[in-house]
Design a protein around this motif. Structure first.
Motif, PDB file in Angstrom:
ATOM      1  N   ASN A  19      58.663  36.104  40.243  1.00  0.00           N
ATOM      2  CA  ASN A  19      59.060  37.060  41.325  1.00  0.00           C
ATOM      3  C   ASN A  19      57.889  38.172  41.528  1.00  0.00           C
ATOM      4  OD1 ASN A  19      58.731  38.347  38.808  1.00  0.00           O
ATOM      5  ND2 ASN A  19      60.812  39.272  38.663  1.00  0.00           N
ATOM      6  N   ALA A  20      56.665  37.975  41.242  1.00  0.00           N
ATOM      7  CA  ALA A  20      55.533  38.741  41.048  1.00  0.00           C
ATOM      8  C   ALA A  20      54.408  37.995  41.031  1.00  0.00           C
ATOM      9  CB  ALA A  20      55.349  39.985  40.535  1.00  0.00           C
ATOM     10  N   ALA A  21      53.257  38.018  42.079  1.00  0.00           N
ATOM     11  CA  ALA A  21      52.301  37.137  41.844  1.00  0.00           C
ATOM     12  C   ALA A  21      50.824  37.913  42.230  1.00  0.00           C
ATOM     13  CB  ALA A  21      52.342  35.688  42.615  1.00  0.00           C
ATOM     14  N   TYR A  22      49.663  37.296  42.026  1.00  0.00           N
ATOM     15  CA  TYR A  22      48.398  37.851  42.204  1.00  0.00           C
ATOM     16  C   TYR A  22      47.404  36.912  42.383  1.00  0.00           C
ATOM     17  CZ  TYR A  22      46.751  37.131  37.765  1.00  0.00           C
ATOM     18  OH  TYR A  22      46.197  36.622  36.294  1.00  0.00           O
ATOM     19  N   LEU A  23      46.517  37.173  43.074  1.00  0.00           N
ATOM     20  CA  LEU A  23      45.169  36.463  43.205  1.00  0.00           C
ATOM     21  C   LEU A  23      43.929  37.422  43.084  1.00  0.00           C
ATOM     22  CD1 LEU A  23      45.770  34.400  46.580  1.00  0.00           C
ATOM     23  CD2 LEU A  23      45.889  33.521  44.405  1.00  0.00           C
ATOM     24  N   ASN A  24      42.973  36.571  42.446  1.00  0.00           N
ATOM     25  CA  ASN A  24      41.886  37.556  42.149  1.00  0.00           C
ATOM     26  C   ASN A  24      40.531  36.736  41.987  1.00  0.00           C
ATOM     27  OD1 ASN A  24      41.167  36.876  39.443  1.00  0.00           O
ATOM     28  ND2 ASN A  24      42.530  38.257  38.653  1.00  0.00           N
ATOM     29  N   ALA A  25      39.270  37.469  42.057  1.00  0.00           N
ATOM     30  CA  ALA A  25      38.186  36.925  42.317  1.00  0.00           C
ATOM     31  C   ALA A  25      37.090  37.779  41.330  1.00  0.00           C
ATOM     32  CB  ALA A  25      37.555  36.686  43.501  1.00  0.00           C
ATOM     33  N   THR A  26      36.191  37.011  40.509  1.00  0.00           N
ATOM     34  CA  THR A  26      35.114  37.803  39.818  1.00  0.00           C
ATOM     35  C   THR A  26      33.820  37.178  39.928  1.00  0.00           C
ATOM     36  OG1 THR A  26      36.825  37.943  38.054  1.00  0.00           O
ATOM     37  CG2 THR A  26      34.614  38.264  37.374  1.00  0.00           C
ATOM     38  N   LEU A  27      33.019  38.026  40.163  1.00  0.00           N
ATOM     39  CA  LEU A  27      31.526  37.652  40.135  1.00  0.00           C
ATOM     40  C   LEU A  27      30.578  38.448  39.086  1.00  0.00           C
ATOM     41  CD1 LEU A  27      29.615  36.012  42.246  1.00  0.00           C
ATOM     42  CD2 LEU A  27      29.222  38.353  43.159  1.00  0.00           C
ATOM     43  N   ILE A  44      22.867  33.363  34.591  1.00  0.00           N
ATOM     44  CA  ILE A  44      22.936  32.660  35.780  1.00  0.00           C
ATOM     45  C   ILE A  44      24.241  33.564  36.806  1.00  0.00           C
ATOM     46  CG2 ILE A  44      22.236  30.497  35.070  1.00  0.00           C
ATOM     47  CD1 ILE A  44      25.473  29.840  35.231  1.00  0.00           C
ATOM     48  N   VAL A  45      24.456  33.371  37.805  1.00  0.00           N
ATOM     49  CA  VAL A  45      25.706  33.912  38.550  1.00  0.00           C
ATOM     50  C   VAL A  45      26.859  33.228  38.114  1.00  0.00           C
ATOM     51  CG1 VAL A  45      26.577  34.544  40.668  1.00  0.00           C
ATOM     52  CG2 VAL A  45      24.162  34.617  40.390  1.00  0.00           C
ATOM     53  N   GLY A  46      27.693  33.762  37.409  1.00  0.00           N
ATOM     54  CA  GLY A  46      29.092  33.227  37.142  1.00  0.00           C
ATOM     55  C   GLY A  46      30.145  33.780  38.038  1.00  0.00           C
ATOM     56  N   PHE A  47      31.076  33.035  38.109  1.00  0.00           N
ATOM     57  CA  PHE A  47      32.351  33.322  38.958  1.00  0.00           C
ATOM     58  C   PHE A  47      33.483  32.751  38.448  1.00  0.00           C
ATOM     59  CE2 PHE A  47      30.605  29.879  41.525  1.00  0.00           C
ATOM     60  CZ  PHE A  47      31.487  29.186  41.715  1.00  0.00           C
ATOM     61  N   ALA A  48      34.808  33.375  38.945  1.00  0.00           N
ATOM     62  CA  ALA A  48      36.083  32.726  38.487  1.00  0.00           C
ATOM     63  C   ALA A  48      37.020  33.364  39.807  1.00  0.00           C
ATOM     64  CB  ALA A  48      36.399  33.518  37.295  1.00  0.00           C
ATOM     65  N   LEU A  49      38.063  32.028  39.798  1.00  0.00           N
ATOM     66  CA  LEU A  49      38.907  32.366  41.010  1.00  0.00           C
ATOM     67  C   LEU A  49      40.305  31.936  40.307  1.00  0.00           C
ATOM     68  CD1 LEU A  49      37.666  30.432  44.159  1.00  0.00           C
ATOM     69  CD2 LEU A  49      37.629  32.784  43.936  1.00  0.00           C
ATOM     70  N   GLU A  50      41.199  33.200  40.156  1.00  0.00           N
ATOM     71  CA  GLU A  50      42.474  33.229  39.597  1.00  0.00           C
ATOM     72  C   GLU A  50      43.834  33.407  40.324  1.00  0.00           C
ATOM     73  OE1 GLU A  50      44.153  35.829  35.797  1.00  0.00           O
ATOM     74  OE2 GLU A  50      41.829  35.722  35.893  1.00  0.00           O
ATOM     75  N   ILE A  67      46.026  31.609  35.391  1.00  0.00           N
ATOM     76  CA  ILE A  67      45.257  30.159  35.457  1.00  0.00           C
ATOM     77  C   ILE A  67      44.123  30.298  36.724  1.00  0.00           C
ATOM     78  CG2 ILE A  67      46.998  29.020  36.997  1.00  0.00           C
ATOM     79  CD1 ILE A  67      46.323  26.457  35.322  1.00  0.00           C
ATOM     80  N   GLY A  68      43.004  29.659  36.289  1.00  0.00           N
ATOM     81  CA  GLY A  68      42.022  29.785  37.230  1.00  0.00           C
ATOM     82  C   GLY A  68      40.856  28.792  36.972  1.00  0.00           C
ATOM     83  N   ILE A  69      39.986  29.040  37.693  1.00  0.00           N
ATOM     84  CA  ILE A  69      38.574  28.163  37.474  1.00  0.00           C
ATOM     85  C   ILE A  69      37.460  28.682  37.305  1.00  0.00           C
ATOM     86  CG2 ILE A  69      38.488  28.057  40.293  1.00  0.00           C
ATOM     87  CD1 ILE A  69      37.385  24.980  39.611  1.00  0.00           C
ATOM     88  N   ARG A  70      36.712  28.739  36.723  1.00  0.00           N
ATOM     89  CA  ARG A  70      35.351  29.231  36.353  1.00  0.00           C
ATOM     90  C   ARG A  70      34.054  28.576  36.042  1.00  0.00           C
ATOM     91  NH1 ARG A  70      34.940  34.474  33.903  1.00  0.00           N
ATOM     92  NH2 ARG A  70      37.130  34.521  33.749  1.00  0.00           N
ATOM     93  N   ARG A  71      33.143  29.174  36.390  1.00  0.00           N
ATOM     94  CA  ARG A  71      31.708  28.687  36.274  1.00  0.00           C
ATOM     95  C   ARG A  71      31.059  29.771  35.191  1.00  0.00           C
ATOM     96  NH1 ARG A  71      26.331  29.695  38.858  1.00  0.00           N
ATOM     97  NH2 ARG A  71      24.986  27.846  38.484  1.00  0.00           N
ATOM     98  N   PHE A  72      30.427  29.237  33.986  1.00  0.00           N
ATOM     99  CA  PHE A  72      29.896  30.086  33.614  1.00  0.00           C
ATOM    100  C   PHE A  72      28.323  29.202  32.840  1.00  0.00           C
ATOM    101  CE2 PHE A  72      32.700  27.912  30.678  1.00  0.00           C
ATOM    102  CZ  PHE A  72      31.991  27.653  29.591  1.00  0.00           C
ATOM    103  N   GLY A  73      27.577  29.737  32.134  1.00  0.00           N
ATOM    104  CA  GLY A  73      26.482  29.277  31.566  1.00  0.00           C
ATOM    105  C   GLY A  73      25.370  30.364  31.244  1.00  0.00           C
ATOM    106  N   VAL A 189      28.863  32.818  25.492  1.00  0.00           N
ATOM    107  CA  VAL A 189      28.252  33.452  26.693  1.00  0.00           C
ATOM    108  C   VAL A 189      29.023  34.415  27.421  1.00  0.00           C
ATOM    109  CG1 VAL A 189      26.376  31.436  27.088  1.00  0.00           C
ATOM    110  CG2 VAL A 189      28.914  31.226  28.104  1.00  0.00           C
ATOM    111  N   GLY A 190      28.481  34.976  28.355  1.00  0.00           N
ATOM    112  CA  GLY A 190      29.514  35.913  29.140  1.00  0.00           C
ATOM    113  C   GLY A 190      28.539  36.976  29.740  1.00  0.00           C
ATOM    114  N   GLY A 191      29.304  38.203  30.192  1.00  0.00           N
ATOM    115  CA  GLY A 191      28.585  39.136  30.855  1.00  0.00           C
ATOM    116  C   GLY A 191      29.413  40.025  31.395  1.00  0.00           C
ATOM    117  N   LEU A 192      28.652  40.992  32.215  1.00  0.00           N
ATOM    118  CA  LEU A 192      29.645  42.171  32.936  1.00  0.00           C
ATOM    119  C   LEU A 192      29.471  41.470  34.386  1.00  0.00           C
ATOM    120  CD1 LEU A 192      27.948  45.064  31.447  1.00  0.00           C
ATOM    121  CD2 LEU A 192      30.206  44.212  30.868  1.00  0.00           C
ATOM    122  N   GLY A 193      30.652  42.255  35.174  1.00  0.00           N
ATOM    123  CA  GLY A 193      30.723  41.800  36.845  1.00  0.00           C
ATOM    124  C   GLY A 193      31.803  42.669  37.178  1.00  0.00           C
ATOM    125  N   VAL A 194      32.201  42.140  38.462  1.00  0.00           N
ATOM    126  CA  VAL A 194      33.102  43.029  39.289  1.00  0.00           C
ATOM    127  C   VAL A 194      34.026  42.079  39.618  1.00  0.00           C
ATOM    128  CG1 VAL A 194      31.704  42.701  41.339  1.00  0.00           C
ATOM    129  CG2 VAL A 194      33.310  44.358  41.128  1.00  0.00           C
TER     130      VAL A 194
END
Length: 202
Positions: A19-27, A44-50, A67-73, A189-194
């Motif tokens: 009954n409630a949903a969202y989409l988000n993106a991270t860089l 590296i530049v990591g990103f995620a779509l969720e 649930i989403g897909i992510r690139r990291f490294g 691994v990881g880091g800060l983003g928006v």
């Protein structure tokens, strides 16, 4: 491939029944977050779509499932080589507190690593489920292609539907994944983003 298809089917069913949903993106910046012996390490530049559901922006304390897909490294050799991993990420534990349109969120999740690039020979063998002794069983294979993920998010709701946040996301691949050039240590691994989130009008 079957796991990927199954995950997408679950996501579609969840979106149609929630009954409630969202989409988000991270860089974000993604790099090794601990001492290591890699030659001239970097990020590296990591990103995620969720996508997710159960979020209720009007609640002070809220729970969501995503649930989403992510690139990291990370990179090494002064940026000449970049090691990247791709995962399908499942976030069953995400809690947030919102007050005066300011939101603080914490999540704990798990990722299934389904692709890689520029990993060393040992990491490649682990990804394929083999080592010097031959092929692993199914349980070992899965253990060595997962990552434990967690992160924080501090955001501001510009409107009821749109939010911008600073994020800190971290991933720790399973026991079969090692540093390039250093088979004795596991990497974190990881880091800060928006992050940008859009709450679907329901």
């Amino acid at each position: 491939m079957r796991r990927i298809v199954f995950a997408l089917v679950v996501l579609c069913v969840a979106f149609t029944s929630a009954n409630a949903a969202y989409l988000n993106a991270t860089l974000q910046d993604s790099r090794i977050q601990e001492s290591n012996h890699i030659y001239k390490p970097g990020g590296i530049v990591g990103f995620a779509l969720e996508g997710g559901f159960f979020n209720e922006p009007e609640n002070i304390v809220d729970y969501t499932l995503g649930i989403g897909i992510r690139r990291f490294g990370y990179s090494h050799s002064n940026g000449d080589k970049s090691v990247s991993l791709w995962e399908i990420e499942f976030k069953p534990l995400t809690w947030s507190v919102t007050y005066w349109n300011v939101m603080l969120e914490f999540y704990l999740g798990i990722g299934y690593i389904f692709a890689e690039s520029n990993v060393n020979e040992e990491m490649e063998k682990r990804f394929e489920g083999t080592d010097d002794r031959g092929s692993h069983g199914t349980i070992e294979n899965i253990k060595e292609t997962i990552a434990i993920n967690y992160g924080y998010r501090l955001g501001y709701r510009i409107t009821e539907q749109f939010m911008v946040s600073l994020v800190a996301d971290y991933q720790k691949p399973g026991p079969g994944w090692h540093y390039a050039h250093d088979p004795t240590g596991h990497f974190f691994v990881g880091g800060l983003g928006v992050n940008f989130q859009w709450n679907m009008p329901w």
